[in-house]
Design a protein around this motif. Structure first.
Motif, PDB file in Angstrom:
ATOM      1  N   ILE A   1      34.334  49.615  34.855  1.00  0.00           N
ATOM      2  CA  ILE A   1      34.308  48.574  35.885  1.00  0.00           C
ATOM      3  C   ILE A   1      35.682  48.455  36.526  1.00  0.00           C
ATOM      4  O   ILE A   1      36.703  48.392  35.842  1.00  0.00           O
ATOM      5  CB  ILE A   1      33.896  47.222  35.283  1.00  0.00           C
ATOM      6  CG1 ILE A   1      32.427  47.249  34.856  1.00  0.00           C
ATOM      7  CG2 ILE A   1      34.122  46.089  36.282  1.00  0.00           C
ATOM      8  CD1 ILE A   1      31.972  45.984  34.160  1.00  0.00           C
ATOM      9  N   SER A   2      35.715  48.444  37.856  1.00  0.00           N
ATOM     10  CA  SER A   2      36.967  48.221  38.583  1.00  0.00           C
ATOM     11  C   SER A   2      36.858  46.893  39.327  1.00  0.00           C
ATOM     12  O   SER A   2      35.754  46.433  39.633  1.00  0.00           O
ATOM     13  CB  SER A   2      37.253  49.362  39.560  1.00  0.00           C
ATOM     14  OG  SER A   2      36.203  49.497  40.497  1.00  0.00           O
ATOM     15  N   ALA A   3      38.005  46.281  39.599  1.00  0.00           N
ATOM     16  CA  ALA A   3      37.973  44.952  40.199  1.00  0.00           C
ATOM     17  C   ALA A   3      39.150  44.751  41.142  1.00  0.00           C
ATOM     18  O   ALA A   3      40.167  45.450  41.066  1.00  0.00           O
ATOM     19  CB  ALA A   3      37.986  43.878  39.111  1.00  0.00           C
ATOM     20  N   GLY A   4      38.984  43.792  42.024  1.00  0.00           N
ATOM     21  CA  GLY A   4      40.041  43.408  42.953  1.00  0.00           C
ATOM     22  C   GLY A   4      39.936  41.923  43.248  1.00  0.00           C
ATOM     23  O   GLY A   4      38.913  41.292  42.998  1.00  0.00           O
ATOM     24  N   TYR A   5      41.020  41.379  43.808  1.00  0.00           N
ATOM     25  CA  TYR A   5      41.060  39.936  44.080  1.00  0.00           C
ATOM     26  C   TYR A   5      41.369  39.685  45.544  1.00  0.00           C
ATOM     27  O   TYR A   5      42.362  40.181  46.077  1.00  0.00           O
ATOM     28  CB  TYR A   5      42.114  39.262  43.200  1.00  0.00           C
ATOM     29  CG  TYR A   5      42.304  37.791  43.500  1.00  0.00           C
ATOM     30  CD1 TYR A   5      41.264  36.891  43.302  1.00  0.00           C
ATOM     31  CD2 TYR A   5      43.516  37.314  43.979  1.00  0.00           C
ATOM     32  CE1 TYR A   5      41.434  35.539  43.581  1.00  0.00           C
ATOM     33  CE2 TYR A   5      43.699  35.962  44.254  1.00  0.00           C
ATOM     34  CZ  TYR A   5      42.651  35.081  44.056  1.00  0.00           C
ATOM     35  OH  TYR A   5      42.812  33.752  44.330  1.00  0.00           O
ATOM     36  N   ASP A   6      40.492  38.915  46.196  1.00  0.00           N
ATOM     37  CA  ASP A   6      40.676  38.512  47.590  1.00  0.00           C
ATOM     38  C   ASP A   6      41.365  37.155  47.602  1.00  0.00           C
ATOM     39  O   ASP A   6      40.738  36.124  47.359  1.00  0.00           O
ATOM     40  CB  ASP A   6      39.315  38.426  48.286  1.00  0.00           C
ATOM     41  CG  ASP A   6      39.430  38.066  49.760  1.00  0.00           C
ATOM     42  OD1 ASP A   6      40.559  37.806  50.228  1.00  0.00           O
ATOM     43  OD2 ASP A   6      38.394  38.031  50.444  1.00  0.00           O
ATOM     44  N   GLN A   7      42.669  37.181  47.868  1.00  0.00           N
ATOM     45  CA  GLN A   7      43.467  35.964  47.798  1.00  0.00           C
ATOM     46  C   GLN A   7      43.070  34.957  48.865  1.00  0.00           C
ATOM     47  O   GLN A   7      43.070  33.741  48.617  1.00  0.00           O
ATOM     48  CB  GLN A   7      44.950  36.316  47.943  1.00  0.00           C
ATOM     49  CG  GLN A   7      45.881  35.125  47.798  1.00  0.00           C
ATOM     50  CD  GLN A   7      47.341  35.537  47.868  1.00  0.00           C
ATOM     51  OE1 GLN A   7      47.659  36.686  48.109  1.00  0.00           O
ATOM     52  NE2 GLN A   7      48.240  34.594  47.645  1.00  0.00           N
TER      53      GLN A   7
END
Length: 217
Positions: free
Chosen positions: A150-156
Motif C-alpha cells: 500500500i502506498s499513500a500520500g497526504y493532501d494538505q
C-alpha cells in the motif's frame, strides 16, 4: 534520520536478515555503523508478528511499528542508548503494515493496518484512533497479500490522506481509499495509483499520484 542518526530496518547483516531490529548509525554519519553487533534496538516478540514494517518521525518522536505493535522512540540523554522507548497500547492488527503507506498529516502520523487506517495523535502521541470503522467490511476484504505494498500520500489543502489498495484477487492497486481527517469522512475512488508525491502549485502544496505508466497527474 532521527537524533542525527540514520535508522535502518529489515537489515541484512552477514547474510542474515534481521526483520525485528532497528539499526542506528554513528551520530552525524548516516552511512557508518561502527559496531553492528550492538548498534540496534530489538523489537523481538515471542507471541506476535515482530517484523518492523514502518518507521516515521514526527517532531521529537519516532514511531516504529509492525503488524501487531506500535512503539514511540524519543531521544535519551542518560545512558549509552541514544533512544528511550514506550509501547503504545493497541493490539493485534492495528500497527503499520506498509512503510510507504505511513504519512504525516498535520500533527498526526497515519498508516494502513490489517484492520483499517489508524493514526497516533495528541501532544505526546498517546491517542490511537481508527478512521475507517464504517469501511471495516470493505477494508478487510482487500487483497491481504498486497497490504505491504500500500502506498499513500497526504493532501494538505483538503486534509485528506489517500491510500492506494488492491481488491481481493487483484495484482495491482485499482482503488484509492481517502480519509478526510478534518471531517472524519471516508471515500473510495476508482483510481490506479502506485505512488504519491507533493508539489507546489500556485504557492500551494498539492498531492499528485502516479499510475502504472510512469506519469503523475
Amino acid at each position: 534520520v532521527f537524533g542525527q542518526r540514520g535508522l535502518y530496518a529489515d537489515v541484512n547483516f552477514d547474510g542474515t536478515v534481521h526483520k525485528n531490529r532497528l539499526y542506528r548509525t554513528d551520530i552525524r554519519d548516516g552511512n557508518l555503523i561502527t559496531d553492528p553487533t550492538i548498534q540496534f534496538d530489538s523489537f523481538e516478540r515471542s507471541d506476535q508478528d515482530d517484523q518492523i514494517r514502518g518507521v516515521k518521525r514526527i517532531s521529537d518522536f519516532c514511531i516504529v511499528g509492525g503488524r501487531d505493535f506500535i512503539e514511540l522512540m524519543a531521544l535519551n540523554t542518560i545512558g549509552s542508548n541514544p533512544f528511550r522507548r514506550q509501547e503504545v497500547p493497541g493490539g493485534i492488527g492495528k500497527g503499520p503494515i506498509s512503510h510507504q503507506g505511513m504519512i504525516l498529516a498535520q500533527q498526526r502520523v497515519a498508516w494502513p493496518a490489517i484492520s483499517g487506517i489508524y493514526s497516533l495523535e495528541g501532544s505526546q502521541g498517546e491517542v490511537l484512533r481508527e478512521w475507517t470503522t464504517p469501511l471495516k467490511p470493505y477494508w478487510t476484504s482487500l487483497e491481504q497479500t498486497r497490504m505491504e505494498f500500500i502506498s499513500a500520500g497526504y493532501d494538505q489543502k483538503h486534509d485528506i490522506g489517500c491510500f492506494a489498495v488492491t481488491l481481493s484477487g487483484g495484482t495491482a492497486h485499482t482503488r484509492v481509499v481517502g480519509v478526510n481527517f478534518k471531517r472524519g469522512e471516508c471515500y473510495i475512488w476508482r483510481l490506479s495509483r502506485n505512488a504519491f508525491a507533493n508539489r507546489v502549485v500556485s504557492g500551494e502544496q498539492r498531492l499528485i499520484g502516479g499510475g502504472y505508466v510512469g506519469k503523475f497527474r
